[in-house]
Write a protein that holds these residues in place. Structure first.
Motif, PDB file in Angstrom:
ATOM      1  N   PHE A 143       0.707  -1.596   0.086  1.00  0.00           N
ATOM      2  CA  PHE A 143       0.052   0.100   0.245  1.00  0.00           C
ATOM      3  C   PHE A 143       1.350   0.922   0.147  1.00  0.00           C
ATOM      4  CE2 PHE A 143      -2.457   3.639   1.836  1.00  0.00           C
ATOM      5  CZ  PHE A 143      -3.265   3.355   1.626  1.00  0.00           C
ATOM      6  N   GLY A 144       2.101   0.883   0.807  1.00  0.00           N
ATOM      7  CA  GLY A 144       2.798   2.324   1.169  1.00  0.00           C
ATOM      8  C   GLY A 144       2.881   3.105   1.840  1.00  0.00           C
ATOM      9  N   PHE A 145       3.811   4.491   2.605  1.00  0.00           N
ATOM     10  CA  PHE A 145       3.334   4.392   4.015  1.00  0.00           C
ATOM     11  C   PHE A 145       1.882   5.142   4.313  1.00  0.00           C
ATOM     12  CE2 PHE A 145       7.584   6.211   2.735  1.00  0.00           C
ATOM     13  CZ  PHE A 145       8.630   5.825   3.191  1.00  0.00           C
ATOM     14  N   ASN A 146       1.721   4.802   5.480  1.00  0.00           N
ATOM     15  CA  ASN A 146       0.694   5.012   5.921  1.00  0.00           C
ATOM     16  C   ASN A 146       0.736   5.151   7.835  1.00  0.00           C
ATOM     17  OD1 ASN A 146      -2.252   3.815   7.524  1.00  0.00           O
ATOM     18  ND2 ASN A 146      -2.199   5.568   6.314  1.00  0.00           N
ATOM     19  N   ARG A 147       0.789   6.380   8.073  1.00  0.00           N
ATOM     20  CA  ARG A 147       1.541   6.910   9.480  1.00  0.00           C
ATOM     21  C   ARG A 147       0.369   5.406  11.096  1.00  0.00           C
ATOM     22  NH1 ARG A 147       1.122  12.959  11.333  1.00  0.00           N
ATOM     23  NH2 ARG A 147       2.078  11.738  12.878  1.00  0.00           N
ATOM     24  N   ALA A 148      -1.252   5.225  10.604  1.00  0.00           N
ATOM     25  CA  ALA A 148      -2.296   4.058  10.726  1.00  0.00           C
ATOM     26  C   ALA A 148      -1.138   3.142  11.159  1.00  0.00           C
ATOM     27  CB  ALA A 148      -3.811   4.667  10.914  1.00  0.00           C
ATOM     28  N   LYS A 149      -1.027   2.649   9.634  1.00  0.00           N
ATOM     29  CA  LYS A 149       0.117   1.251   9.331  1.00  0.00           C
ATOM     30  C   LYS A 149       1.090   1.245  10.299  1.00  0.00           C
ATOM     31  CE  LYS A 149      -1.885  -0.424   5.264  1.00  0.00           C
ATOM     32  NZ  LYS A 149      -2.734  -0.789   5.044  1.00  0.00           N
ATOM     33  N   HIS A 150       1.873   2.007  10.815  1.00  0.00           N
ATOM     34  CA  HIS A 150       3.091   2.288  11.021  1.00  0.00           C
ATOM     35  C   HIS A 150       2.254   2.637  12.962  1.00  0.00           C
ATOM     36  CE1 HIS A 150       5.589   1.852   8.551  1.00  0.00           C
ATOM     37  NE2 HIS A 150       4.976   2.834   7.937  1.00  0.00           N
ATOM     38  N   ALA A 151       1.256   3.009  13.365  1.00  0.00           N
ATOM     39  CA  ALA A 151       1.043   3.264  14.638  1.00  0.00           C
ATOM     40  C   ALA A 151       0.031   1.645  15.059  1.00  0.00           C
ATOM     41  CB  ALA A 151      -0.071   3.737  14.949  1.00  0.00           C
ATOM     42  N   ALA A 156       0.963  -3.063  18.132  1.00  0.00           N
ATOM     43  CA  ALA A 156       1.053  -4.639  18.154  1.00  0.00           C
ATOM     44  C   ALA A 156       2.379  -5.268  19.397  1.00  0.00           C
ATOM     45  CB  ALA A 156       0.965  -5.048  16.524  1.00  0.00           C
ATOM     46  N   ILE A 157       3.436  -4.856  18.996  1.00  0.00           N
ATOM     47  CA  ILE A 157       4.222  -4.474  19.620  1.00  0.00           C
ATOM     48  C   ILE A 157       4.268  -4.317  21.502  1.00  0.00           C
ATOM     49  CG2 ILE A 157       7.439  -4.027  20.284  1.00  0.00           C
ATOM     50  CD1 ILE A 157       7.609  -3.505  16.959  1.00  0.00           C
ATOM     51  N   LEU A 158       3.436  -3.175  21.447  1.00  0.00           N
ATOM     52  CA  LEU A 158       3.161  -3.329  22.879  1.00  0.00           C
ATOM     53  C   LEU A 158       2.610  -4.089  24.111  1.00  0.00           C
ATOM     54  CD1 LEU A 158       2.475   0.372  22.939  1.00  0.00           C
ATOM     55  CD2 LEU A 158       4.648  -0.326  23.804  1.00  0.00           C
ATOM     56  N   ALA A 159       1.518  -4.560  23.159  1.00  0.00           N
ATOM     57  CA  ALA A 159       0.357  -5.883  23.118  1.00  0.00           C
ATOM     58  C   ALA A 159       1.264  -6.934  23.580  1.00  0.00           C
ATOM     59  CB  ALA A 159      -0.468  -5.818  21.896  1.00  0.00           C
ATOM     60  N   THR A 160       2.092  -7.420  22.395  1.00  0.00           N
ATOM     61  CA  THR A 160       3.132  -8.637  23.510  1.00  0.00           C
ATOM     62  C   THR A 160       3.827  -8.276  24.806  1.00  0.00           C
ATOM     63  OG1 THR A 160       5.013  -8.394  21.806  1.00  0.00           O
ATOM     64  CG2 THR A 160       3.521  -9.564  20.720  1.00  0.00           C
ATOM     65  N   ARG A 161       4.405  -7.156  25.215  1.00  0.00           N
ATOM     66  CA  ARG A 161       5.606  -7.116  26.147  1.00  0.00           C
ATOM     67  C   ARG A 161       4.652  -6.473  27.337  1.00  0.00           C
ATOM     68  NH1 ARG A 161       9.124  -9.329  24.632  1.00  0.00           N
ATOM     69  NH2 ARG A 161       9.981  -7.848  25.603  1.00  0.00           N
ATOM     70  N   ASN A 172      -0.321   4.889  28.184  1.00  0.00           N
ATOM     71  CA  ASN A 172       0.405   6.345  27.320  1.00  0.00           C
ATOM     72  C   ASN A 172       0.769   6.049  25.977  1.00  0.00           C
ATOM     73  OD1 ASN A 172       0.266   7.151  30.148  1.00  0.00           O
ATOM     74  ND2 ASN A 172       2.495   7.581  30.733  1.00  0.00           N
ATOM     75  N   GLU A 173       1.299   5.153  26.005  1.00  0.00           N
ATOM     76  CA  GLU A 173       1.607   5.204  24.260  1.00  0.00           C
ATOM     77  C   GLU A 173       0.358   4.718  23.323  1.00  0.00           C
ATOM     78  OE1 GLU A 173       4.824   5.142  22.524  1.00  0.00           O
ATOM     79  OE2 GLU A 173       5.634   5.934  24.262  1.00  0.00           O
ATOM     80  N   LEU A 174      -0.377   4.153  23.564  1.00  0.00           N
ATOM     81  CA  LEU A 174      -1.175   3.473  23.044  1.00  0.00           C
ATOM     82  C   LEU A 174      -2.210   5.116  23.109  1.00  0.00           C
ATOM     83  CD1 LEU A 174      -2.869   0.249  24.397  1.00  0.00           C
ATOM     84  CD2 LEU A 174      -2.250   0.645  22.327  1.00  0.00           C
ATOM     85  N   CYS A 175      -2.457   5.484  23.825  1.00  0.00           N
ATOM     86  CA  CYS A 175      -3.143   6.843  23.941  1.00  0.00           C
ATOM     87  C   CYS A 175      -2.222   7.644  22.468  1.00  0.00           C
ATOM     88  CB  CYS A 175      -3.119   7.440  24.999  1.00  0.00           C
ATOM     89  SG  CYS A 175      -4.053   9.039  25.422  1.00  0.00           S
ATOM     90  N   ARG A 176      -0.763   7.882  22.566  1.00  0.00           N
ATOM     91  CA  ARG A 176      -0.815   8.415  21.917  1.00  0.00           C
ATOM     92  C   ARG A 176      -0.722   7.885  20.004  1.00  0.00           C
ATOM     93  NH1 ARG A 176       4.265   8.797  18.431  1.00  0.00           N
ATOM     94  NH2 ARG A 176       5.342   6.984  20.103  1.00  0.00           N
ATOM     95  N   VAL A 200      -5.410  -5.614  25.000  1.00  0.00           N
ATOM     96  CA  VAL A 200      -4.588  -4.574  26.368  1.00  0.00           C
ATOM     97  C   VAL A 200      -5.586  -4.027  27.157  1.00  0.00           C
ATOM     98  CG1 VAL A 200      -3.105  -2.828  27.141  1.00  0.00           C
ATOM     99  CG2 VAL A 200      -2.566  -3.948  24.820  1.00  0.00           C
ATOM    100  N   ALA A 201      -7.014  -3.998  27.406  1.00  0.00           N
ATOM    101  CA  ALA A 201      -7.332  -3.500  28.031  1.00  0.00           C
ATOM    102  C   ALA A 201      -8.296  -4.853  29.315  1.00  0.00           C
ATOM    103  CB  ALA A 201      -8.968  -3.198  27.822  1.00  0.00           C
TER     104      ALA A 201
END
Ligand SMILES: Cc1cc2nc3c(=O)[nH]c(=O)nc-3n(C[C@H](O)[C@H](O)[C@H](O)COP(=O)(O)O)c2cc1C
Length: 207
Positions: A143-151, A156-161, A172-176, A200-201
């Motif tokens: 698809f290409g660059f997309n900030r939401a995809k990168h978010a 996903a990394i946060l969810a595994t941690r 805080n990171e999820l909120c950002r 996560v919730a």
């Protein structure tokens, strides 16, 4: 910054050496019962895409499967819903009917790379597995660059941690990250992000 354990430690303290770039892909391997394991994994790789290093933890199914069979498939995809679900082991993904049953190629992938393990170093909890690409293919455009995809990738990394990183840091990171999804995401990015937030919730609450 999110989980530092997912960043490359191979660049640290090595001035003058070429920096190693990590591609966030999805690796499929074959489980002992013949089913397919699907797991996001960072691959240290250069532009030739001919060989790369995976660094799965010894506790992961990917590590066990690669140690047992010595082969798998690395996928390059922009399908963040698949990545989000695979990260927390709740994935419903289709793999193509391959002539070779050891090759589990995801139906909705942009590119795929069948690889064989050439080196396996399991001295550390996080292993180093050298891989040689033996076959590859292209299914559709990225698809290409997309900030939401990168978010979503970061979420996903946060969810595994969860349980490893501080709970408040994760919230805080999820909120950002939610701001990026809100501003730039389509339906699939929203679904993927909402799924991860719910995951996560359920584990640590979101206050
Ligand atoms: C973008 C991304 C990259 C990841 N990279 C790695 C990695 O390099 N090594 C690792 O052990 N886990 C990594 N993970 C976490 C695994 O995907 C996660 O722990 C997964 O549940 C392991 O699955 P498995 O036990 O089925 O192999 C990554 C997760 C994401 C979302």
């Amino acid at each position: 910054m999110v989980d530092p354990t997912h960043e490359s430690s191979q660049n640290a303290g090595k001035p003058g050496r070429a920096r190693q770039r990590i591609l966030e892909g999805i690796v499929t391997t074959v489980n002992e019962d013949g089913t397919t394991n699907i797991s996001p994994m960072g691959a240290t790789i250069d532009e030739t895409m001919s060989h790369f290093v995976l660094r799965p933890y010894q506790t992961s199914t990917t590590f066990r499967n690669l140690g047992r069979l010595g082969e798998g498939v690395l996928h390059v995809t922009d399908d963040v819903e698949l990545l989000a679900r695979a990260a927390v082991g709740q994935v419903v993904a289709q793999v193509s009917d391959a002539s070779d049953p050891r090759r589990r190629i995801l139906t909705d992938t942009c590119r795929w790379y069948v690889f064989q393990v050439t080196e396996l170093d399991s001295q550390q909890a996080r292993t180093n597995i050298g891989c040689q690409v033996v076959d590859q293919g292209h299914r559709r455009e990225f698809f290409g660059f997309n900030r939401a995809k990168h978010a979503v990738v970061e979420a996903a990394i946060l969810a595994t941690r969860v349980g490893i990183l501080d709970d408040e840091q994760i919230r805080n990171e999820l909120c950002r990250l939610s701001i990026l999804v809100e501003k730039t995401g389509g339906d699939s990015e929203h679904r993927a992000f909402d799924f991860l937030v719910q995951h996560v919730a359920d584990k640590i609450g979101l206050e």
